[in-house]
Design a protein around this motif. Structure first.
Motif, mmCIF file in Angstrom:
data_model
loop_
_atom_site.group_PDB
_atom_site.id
_atom_site.type_symbol
_atom_site.label_atom_id
_atom_site.label_comp_id
_atom_site.label_asym_id
_atom_site.label_seq_id
_atom_site.Cartn_x
_atom_site.Cartn_y
_atom_site.Cartn_z
ATOM 1 N N PRO A 1 0.838 -1.199 0.000
ATOM 2 C CA PRO A 1 0.000 0.000 0.000
ATOM 3 C C PRO A 1 0.875 1.251 0.000
ATOM 4 C CG PRO A 1 -0.179 -1.195 2.076
ATOM 5 C CD PRO A 1 0.627 -2.038 1.180
ATOM 6 N N ARG B 1 -5.217 7.947 1.190
ATOM 7 C CA ARG B 1 -4.828 6.538 1.047
ATOM 8 C C ARG B 1 -6.054 5.699 0.665
ATOM 9 N NH1 ARG B 1 -3.082 3.791 5.738
ATOM 10 N NH2 ARG B 1 -1.824 2.455 4.438
ATOM 11 N N MET B 2 -7.168 5.961 1.335
ATOM 12 C CA MET B 2 -8.355 5.154 1.088
ATOM 13 C C MET B 2 -8.952 5.444 -0.285
ATOM 14 S SD MET B 2 -9.344 2.621 2.681
ATOM 15 C CE MET B 2 -8.395 2.923 4.175
ATOM 16 N N HIS C 1 -6.886 3.684 -2.766
ATOM 17 C CA HIS C 1 -7.250 2.268 -2.743
ATOM 18 C C HIS C 1 -8.536 2.031 -3.541
ATOM 19 C CE1 HIS C 1 -7.379 -1.776 -0.987
ATOM 20 N NE2 HIS C 1 -8.671 -1.590 -0.815
ATOM 21 N N SER D 1 -12.903 0.637 5.241
ATOM 22 C CA SER D 1 -11.647 1.319 5.544
ATOM 23 C C SER D 1 -11.031 0.728 6.806
ATOM 24 C CB SER D 1 -11.880 2.815 5.711
ATOM 25 O OG SER D 1 -12.392 3.353 4.517
ATOM 26 N N VAL E 1 -9.505 -2.552 5.854
ATOM 27 C CA VAL E 1 -8.268 -2.395 5.084
ATOM 28 C C VAL E 1 -7.130 -1.978 6.015
ATOM 29 C CG1 VAL E 1 -7.139 -1.009 3.296
ATOM 30 C CG2 VAL E 1 -9.451 -1.886 2.910
ATOM 31 N N VAL E 2 -7.419 -1.014 6.886
ATOM 32 C CA VAL E 2 -6.368 -0.510 7.774
ATOM 33 C C VAL E 2 -5.939 -1.595 8.770
ATOM 34 C CG1 VAL E 2 -5.923 1.131 9.639
ATOM 35 C CG2 VAL E 2 -6.974 1.908 7.507
ATOM 36 N N GLU F 1 -3.764 -4.012 7.052
ATOM 37 C CA GLU F 1 -2.421 -3.520 6.754
ATOM 38 C C GLU F 1 -1.562 -3.449 8.006
ATOM 39 O OE1 GLU F 1 -2.975 0.168 4.727
ATOM 40 O OE2 GLU F 1 -3.536 -0.801 2.847
#
Lengths: 485, 485
Positions: free
Chosen positions: A160, A350-351, A354, B109, B112-113, B116
């Protein structure tokens, strides 16, 4: 030094002296300027004063420095071409014109489609250099090494935000422009265009207003319209960039402004650099008004004098500045690599990245990290700046020689563009069509604003080493302009 | 063959016979099935009948074909796991639920976070294969050749829409799925994610409604929300895909529907394939209603039986279908290459692509064109399908062995995902958190809908060759599920 007054610094008195000598023909184009040591002896000045005088004349375009040979007198193009005019006082003082947005998208789309469809012999509309300006072999070798060393990146998940090693190199390079990001604050993007899209999507909602320079890069106008936003054009000086006063007034009168987009270094199309104090004022104003400042700094590394220019981001203490960059102008027009520092919108950016296109693939980043991490990149930039300076000078000279009387010209100190003001109400759209019909492509001024305000301008690129074809194209262009478009 | 009736085709009678033998333990897991020749002799059937019977049992997951060794009995997972249930009749007949959209973006979100940030030992949430599933060396060599042959692409302008040679290869490959685009109708994109963004931007305005499958891929829900659109979830059968009846009803009752997005082949997460007649009905319905049909076909090449599946686009005569694809699942997860056929929105999509990220750089396209233009790609696909089939079977078996009673499971005939229904109201969010804390990542069902309807599901990926780590992770996951999440 009879022209000088006692209040003027010594180096400016010395410069004025030689300026007169050049204007009068005492020092003819191509003549060698007295050496710095000779100036010191003759005028009893210090080394520093003599050098400053020469550099000042060089900045004006009167002298040219040749490595190990000293200074030489340039052709006197300033004698025929006036600089592009400042915006009318009224335009700065009055409320900015929220030019109705309809049409610019179609207008730009028409331009893009025409350009793609029409065979072109001489392209003076590209905003990047020709292949010979860039280190093809070195980049190829860097990519070969990256592939041999890390082939697994072709079939492995993409990190990412982009390759960590590449972001580390970017973070180190950012320090020269006065910034100090950590690699984690950087998001790698598909060119600066995607970075601008993400920045605007992060800080606006459809229906919001975005303040931009006037004139501004047409690609930005297209992005703004495609996101359902409205552009508000702020008067912009060909020498000092966006008017901070006019922007302040706009903030007071237009409540829907959610973002300001600027190109503070070698603005497209004007070529101007905002003075540092203006950059600082702009950052402070946007911060106080809580309006996001989006900075596009893709030309900042292309300064003639090899000194890195500071970015607006370098004054940012609150995270209110989103900084966008790319390698499209400086290193590799064929590789779509950009990046951004998201400031306080980092998480949202960032989102959005994505959701919009996922992370960039790693191979190109690895190849570029390899190259940018070495001194080869610095050497390339020095060479590129020299090339662009010479190309701009030669192109300006050709315009001076072949365009009709009354033509005006910007005189940027870096980058690869000239902004040409045609005399007598010529229409850039007509000139564009007539030139394209003969295989010559230029960017018409009407693309750089939603208003018709810049229709009598052309943007002429100097990304290709000057050659007889370009000379011929500019001569023909001058005839088309002289004939009224 | 006493279980058979006279109305049943001979091969099904034969299959039923051996199914019973397997269920009763007469043929134990791992045992060799009688050879086809032995079946012909024993039951006095034709070669064709014997083969059909074996393939039918293979399709059910009871037999496994091993090259040059014949058929072997698989572990009897069907004995404990029921297939995932069809949507409730009420859900199909009644008006679809326009679940309020707020939250899904944050929810995804967060996911995803968390993914990560959290160290992961066993990743069962990836929707693509592990590196060993893909031809790393061959891709590397193709990229090396492309770099040596065409280094100028690194420093040269990028062709609009993508490299012409790559688009020509894509056009040829599209024919196998029943489509016949010209290379000029193809736009190369940064993965299928960018293609979906562009497709939705081309056909909708913020505020519009988009009909999607329920459950659907969470990335799509994120794209929809990030563009200011609303998702309307249409009941979707685990065996036949989106309900065309329910969609027709939705058209009649929701006037703001501007687009339908479907994954007709190996839908994510269900793994279902729409029967051809349903695809044709869907295309006709959308065409008649003048609602754009956006097709995401990234899994279509991954069918167990090596037969290419037709796309919805192959029935499109009016340009109403936008087809999106990528190589992320089938060839190179590390290279972000996708494409789209824009149908009647091609010009608008080209311009949006230009405004959003400009054309893709050429290098990756040249490398892939080299590989995809050869038979090596076909051989790779055959190998990949075999791998995925085996991995799905082994994973399903482990789930059957380790998950609590009452667990249900999808049984896709291709692709790389299993959709697991947990018994007794387990919350997938809790299971996700508990598993992640132990280094195991799964995709929780609550991500696949704006409603809470699928909270008791997990999506488990089978992209990695089955190994003891995966076995252990699934055992642990089963314990977490059994403990109630």
């Amino acid at each position: 030094m009879d022209a000088a007054t006692v209040d003027t610094p010594l180096y400016l008195q010395l410069a004025a002296h030689y300026r007169q000598a050049i204007a009068s023909g005492v020092l003819a184009p191509g003549a060698r300027m007295p050496s710095v040591r000779a100036l010191m002896r003759t005028h009893r000045v210090s080394l520093s004063t003599a050098l400053q005088a020469c550099r000042s004349l060089e900045d004006e375009g009167l002298l040219e420095a040749r490595p190990r040979s000293g200074y030489f007198v340039q052709a006197p193009r300033r004698a025929v071409l006036q600089p592009v005019q400042e915006p009318e006082p009224g335009a700065t003082a009055a409320s900015p014109d929220p030019a109705p947005y309809s049409g610019i998208h179609d207008r730009i789309s028409d331009f893009v489609v025409k350009c793609e469809r029409h065979p072109v012999v001489t392209n003076l509309a590209l905003a990047f250099g020709s292949p010979e300006c860039y280190p093809q072999e070195a980049l190829k070798n860097a990519a070969l090494r990256a592939l041999r060393r890390r082939p697994e990146v072709l079939v492995s998940p993409v990190p990412p935000q982009g390759d960590p090693g590449f972001r580390a190199v970017l973070a180190r390079r950012a320090m020269a422009a006065g910034m100090s990001p950590t690699p984690d604050e950087i998001v790698v993007t598909h060119g600066c265009t995607e970075a601008l899209n993400l920045a605007l999507r992060a800080v606006t909602q459809p229906g919001d207003t975005v303040a931009v320079e006037s004139p501004t890069y047409f690609g930005l106008l297209q992005v703004i319209e495609s996101l359902g936003l409205t552009a508000l054009e702020i008067p912009t000086s060909p020498s000092r960039g966006m008017s901070v006063e006019a922007l302040e007034l706009a903030f007071a009168t237009h409540l829907q402004i959610r973002a300001v987009v600027v190109v503070p270094n070698f603005q497209n199309p004007l070529g101007c650099v905002m003075p540092d104090e203006e950059k600082a004022r702009l950052v402070a104003l946007c911060d106080a008004a809580k309006v996001a400042l989006i900075e596009d700094d893709i030309y900042g590394a292309l300064s003639d004098d090899d000194l890195p220019l500071r970015t607006a981001k370098s004054w940012d203490r609150s995270g209110n500045v989103i900084h966008c960059g790319s390698l499209h102008k400086t290193l590799a027009p064929g590789m779509r690599i950009g990046w951004m520092l998201g400031g306080r919108w980092l998480a949202r950016i960032r989102m959005l990245k994505h959701a919009q296109s996922r992370a960039n693939d790693a191979l190109a980043q690895l190849a570029i990290a390899e190259f940018m991490g070495s001194h080869a990149y610095d050497r390339h930039l020095v060479r590129l700046r020299r090339l662009l300076k010479a190309q701009r000078a030669a192109t300006a000279e050709a315009i001076a020689a072949h365009f009709p009387a009354g033509t005006r010209l910007s005189m940027p100190s870096g980058g690869m563009m000239l902004w040409v003001e045609m005399p007598g109400g010529r229409s850039s759209g007509q000139v564009f069509d007539a030139a394209l019909a003969e295989g010559i492509r230029v960017a018409p001024g009407l693309m750089f604003s939603n208003s018709g305000r810049f229709d009598h301008f052309l943007r002429i690129s100097c990304g290709t080493p000057f050659n007889p074809n370009i000379e011929a194209a500019i001569r023909r262009l001058g005839q088309i302009v002289a004939a009224g478009g």
